[in-house]
Scaffold this motif. Structure first.
Motif, PDB file in Angstrom:
ATOM      1  N   LEU A  58       0.829  -1.198   0.000  1.00  0.00           N
ATOM      2  CA  LEU A  58       0.000   0.000   0.000  1.00  0.00           C
ATOM      3  C   LEU A  58       0.867   1.253   0.000  1.00  0.00           C
ATOM      4  O   LEU A  58       0.533   2.257  -0.661  1.00  0.00           O
ATOM      5  CB  LEU A  58      -0.929  -0.006   1.218  1.00  0.00           C
ATOM      6  N   GLN A 106       0.815   4.115  -2.901  1.00  0.00           N
ATOM      7  CA  GLN A 106       0.663   5.544  -2.620  1.00  0.00           C
ATOM      8  C   GLN A 106       1.752   6.343  -3.333  1.00  0.00           C
ATOM      9  O   GLN A 106       1.478   7.401  -3.929  1.00  0.00           O
ATOM     10  CB  GLN A 106       0.712   5.779  -1.115  1.00  0.00           C
ATOM     11  N   TYR A 136      -2.981   4.260  -5.518  1.00  0.00           N
ATOM     12  CA  TYR A 136      -3.670   3.859  -4.287  1.00  0.00           C
ATOM     13  C   TYR A 136      -5.060   4.463  -4.256  1.00  0.00           C
ATOM     14  O   TYR A 136      -5.235   5.660  -4.521  1.00  0.00           O
ATOM     15  CB  TYR A 136      -2.874   4.313  -3.065  1.00  0.00           C
ATOM     16  N   GLU A 137      -6.046   3.664  -3.951  1.00  0.00           N
ATOM     17  CA  GLU A 137      -7.420   4.130  -3.846  1.00  0.00           C
ATOM     18  C   GLU A 137      -7.977   3.676  -2.505  1.00  0.00           C
ATOM     19  O   GLU A 137      -8.113   2.473  -2.248  1.00  0.00           O
ATOM     20  CB  GLU A 137      -8.273   3.541  -4.979  1.00  0.00           C
ATOM     21  N   PRO A 138      -8.286   4.610  -1.599  1.00  0.00           N
ATOM     22  CA  PRO A 138      -8.828   4.198  -0.299  1.00  0.00           C
ATOM     23  C   PRO A 138     -10.107   3.384  -0.477  1.00  0.00           C
ATOM     24  O   PRO A 138     -10.923   3.650  -1.374  1.00  0.00           O
ATOM     25  CB  PRO A 138      -9.111   5.524   0.416  1.00  0.00           C
ATOM     26  N   ARG A 168     -14.032   6.123   3.271  1.00  0.00           N
ATOM     27  CA  ARG A 168     -13.666   7.281   4.089  1.00  0.00           C
ATOM     28  C   ARG A 168     -14.293   7.094   5.454  1.00  0.00           C
ATOM     29  O   ARG A 168     -15.507   6.878   5.565  1.00  0.00           O
ATOM     30  CB  ARG A 168     -14.156   8.585   3.438  1.00  0.00           C
ATOM     31  N   GLN A 195      -6.023  -0.027  12.292  1.00  0.00           N
ATOM     32  CA  GLN A 195      -5.133   0.276  11.168  1.00  0.00           C
ATOM     33  C   GLN A 195      -4.756  -0.996  10.403  1.00  0.00           C
ATOM     34  O   GLN A 195      -4.809  -1.034   9.169  1.00  0.00           O
ATOM     35  CB  GLN A 195      -3.854   0.951  11.672  1.00  0.00           C
ATOM     36  N   VAL A 207      -7.807  -2.461   8.491  1.00  0.00           N
ATOM     37  CA  VAL A 207      -8.130  -1.715   7.265  1.00  0.00           C
ATOM     38  C   VAL A 207      -7.108  -2.013   6.174  1.00  0.00           C
ATOM     39  O   VAL A 207      -7.458  -2.231   5.011  1.00  0.00           O
ATOM     40  CB  VAL A 207      -8.204  -0.205   7.568  1.00  0.00           C
ATOM     41  N   ASP A 208      -5.822  -2.024   6.534  1.00  0.00           N
ATOM     42  CA  ASP A 208      -4.786  -2.337   5.540  1.00  0.00           C
ATOM     43  C   ASP A 208      -4.992  -3.719   4.926  1.00  0.00           C
ATOM     44  O   ASP A 208      -4.793  -3.914   3.717  1.00  0.00           O
ATOM     45  CB  ASP A 208      -3.398  -2.296   6.192  1.00  0.00           C
ATOM     46  N   GLU A 265      -7.813  -3.340   2.432  1.00  0.00           N
ATOM     47  CA  GLU A 265      -7.430  -2.496   1.293  1.00  0.00           C
ATOM     48  C   GLU A 265      -6.464  -3.230   0.373  1.00  0.00           C
ATOM     49  O   GLU A 265      -6.562  -3.129  -0.847  1.00  0.00           O
ATOM     50  CB  GLU A 265      -6.806  -1.186   1.791  1.00  0.00           C
ATOM     51  N   GLN A 297      -6.903  -4.004  -3.539  1.00  0.00           N
ATOM     52  CA  GLN A 297      -5.921  -3.523  -4.509  1.00  0.00           C
ATOM     53  C   GLN A 297      -5.380  -4.666  -5.363  1.00  0.00           C
ATOM     54  O   GLN A 297      -5.083  -4.477  -6.540  1.00  0.00           O
ATOM     55  CB  GLN A 297      -4.756  -2.831  -3.786  1.00  0.00           C
TER      56      GLN A 297
END
Length: 534
Positions: free
Chosen positions: A385, A389, A394-396, A399, A509, A512-513, A516, A520
């Protein structure tokens, strides 16, 4: 170095291995292991003692109908009981009647055990050995004699221990196996013992070796025995077994074939070694040891910049073998010690375009984050990730508006955990609440409940490992914590990390990673494929 020769492999995972603490498999799972070992090219698979318990009886009943391409099933048992003829001994009768073409029987060789355990005379013990072997040979079984505690016995009374082997050989044993049952021997002691056995019994009696790992010499002892003429090696996958385990058959076969040139599995089957090792760990619900020689995730991992540069120039500068020969892969670890080339190779593997300047910026960012407590060696998902970035790809996933966790313990001792999250995905607001057996589980469930409404494929992602480490112990309960999460979609496993003074925030954290990264890495839709609705 001895001349290369063919070495017979004997796997004891399903019996000796299961004596290790916490090791247990169902009969059906054991059948799966047998097939995996068969595919690997193991010659003999010791399935267990068919007369010992109902599970073993079930296993042998299942195996009787299983077609194997290479391996032979071995039934394990003991010499006859005192005062009972071999033909009338229930255990030997079961071995003779079972479908297994090979039987291994274990017998005493150490006078200490004759006096303190079985309480038989030295001469009677020789009769137990000879009668038992002769009975199974007459029943048409290839019979192997395991000389229990041989090396302790040899050091205590060399003459008697050799007489035990001779009794088995004269009765028709196909092979005598020298067992370092207590794992008390060093390589030179093993070599001395094997050399004495071969001198006493001659070349007509085949010798095998069975070592335990109490002194962490199991593999070395096995190799020492082969150097002195042993032609069968016994061990367990990944070295599992009682106390500190058995000799690791994974390392044994790799060393014999790749370092000593003996014929063991052959190149095609040897390339399945890593897969087989990890299969067993998964079946036993164990985390594979990353530092296990040959097949561990770190066995061919490189971290320092100079090492990585050397590997790129010539892999033999820092590797003893090509990882692919045992089915493993080379890993370039990312840390503050990494060089630009490591970052560039990671970017290339992820399909990202990056130049030297971009790699340098990534390294500086990693240095800063590791100073804060992050670590990316095992967090390949979080690191990719970072790369995305930097590369602008990178696309979250969403939000975040907020998340909240409530943990309540009632007077009756019952603890309930509830998490609520508020997120925005593609312009839509989602508010979900979920319960869990802990705050991280509750957060995971709440986030998953919201996110799968937009990305349903993420429902297949599971958390398979969760680890927390305190980074500054001197601060006590307000210390910074680092969380590692391993996640899997059923085909791959990746790691993610989070760091925070609050362990739940650090967990969030990492959680979420992990999702994500899963999003991705999902292949982009093929524009040439038309999706039709019905």
């Amino acid at each position: 170095m001895t001349a290369p020769k063919t070495i017979e492999t004997y796997d004891a995972t399903l019996r000796d291995g299961m004596q290790g603490e916490g090791m247990s498999l169902t009969a059906a799972e054991k059948v799966r292991v047998v097939h995996k070992l068969d595919e690997l090219g193991i010659d003999l698979v010791e399935a267990g003692f068919p007369a010992s318990n109902p599970k073993e009886l079930e296993l042998f009943a299942l195996l009787a109908g299983e077609p194997l391409q290479h391996a032979q099933i071995v039934a394990f048992g003991m010499t006859r009981r005192r005062g009972v003829a071999a033909a009338d001994d229930a255990g030997l009768q079961t071995l003779a009647a079972c479908f297994a073409p090979v039987c291994t029987i274990v017998g005493k060789t150490w006078r200490l055990h004759l006096e303190k355990v079985v309480r038989v005379s030295a001469e009677e013990n020789l009769e137990l050995i000879a009668d038992s072997v002769a009975f199974l040979v007459a029943a048409g079984k290839r019979t192997i004699y395991d000389a229990e505690h041989f090396f302790d016995a040899f050091r205590d009374d060399p003459d008697y221990s050799l007489r035990c082997l001779r009794a088995a050989a004269d009765a028709g044993a196909d092979r005598v196996v020298l067992c370092d049952t207590n794992g008390s021997s060093l390589p030179q002691q093993i070599a001395d013992g094997v050399r004495a056995v071969r001198a006493a019994l001659g070349d007509d009696v085949a010798v095998g070796i069975h070592c335990h790992n109490d002194l962490e010499c199991g593999v070395a002892n096995t190799l020492a025995a082969v150097a002195e003429g042993a032609t069968q090696v016994q061990g367990t996958m990944n070295g599992i077994g009682e106390r500190t385990g058995n000799a690791n058959l994974v390392s044994i076969v790799a060393n014999l074939e790749l370092r000593l040139g003996h014929a063991v599995l052959g190149p095609e089957r040897l390339a399945k070694l890593t897969e087989t090792s990890r299969f067993l760990d998964e079946l036993l619900n164990l985390n594979p040891d990353p530092r296990q020689p040959w097949v561990g995730r770190s066995a061919f991992a490189h971290k320092g910049g100079l090492h990585v540069a050397g590997i790129r120039a010539d892999a033999t500068t820092f590797e003893h073998s090509e990882p692919e020969v045992v089915g493993n892969t080379r890993e370039l670890l990312v840390s503050e010690l990494a060089g630009k080339q490591t970052v560039l190779e990671k970017a290339e593997a992820a399909g990202l375009a990056m130049d030297d300047a971009g790699a340098a910026r990534v390294i500086e960012r990693v240095k800063d984050l590791e100073h804060q407590g992050y670590q990316y060696e095992a967090a390949d998902g979080s690191f990719e990730l970072l790369l995305r970035q930097e590369a602008g790809e990178y696309e979250p996933l969403f939000r975040l508006e907020s998340w909240r966790v409530i943990v309540e313990q009632r007077a009756d001792g019952k603890v309930e955990t509830e998490a609520t999250i508020k997120i925005w995905v593609d312009g839509e607001r989602y508010v979900t609440t979920a319960e869990g057996n802990g705050p991280v589980n509750a957060l995971d469930s709440a986030l998953r409940a919201a996110i799968v409404q937009v990305h349903p494929h993420l429902g297949a992602v599971e958390l398979v490992n969760f680890k927390v480490r305190i980074l500054d112990e001197a601060h006590g309960t307000d210390a910074v914590t680092r969380v590692f999460i391993d996640a899997s979609d059923g085909t791959a496993v990746w790691g993610s990390t989070g760091v925070h003074e609050n362990v739940i925030a650090a967990s969030w954290q990492a959680l979420v990673d992990s999702l994500e990264f899963a999003e991705q890495r999902r292949p982009a839709p093929d524009p040439t494929v038309q999706v039709r609705s019905r």
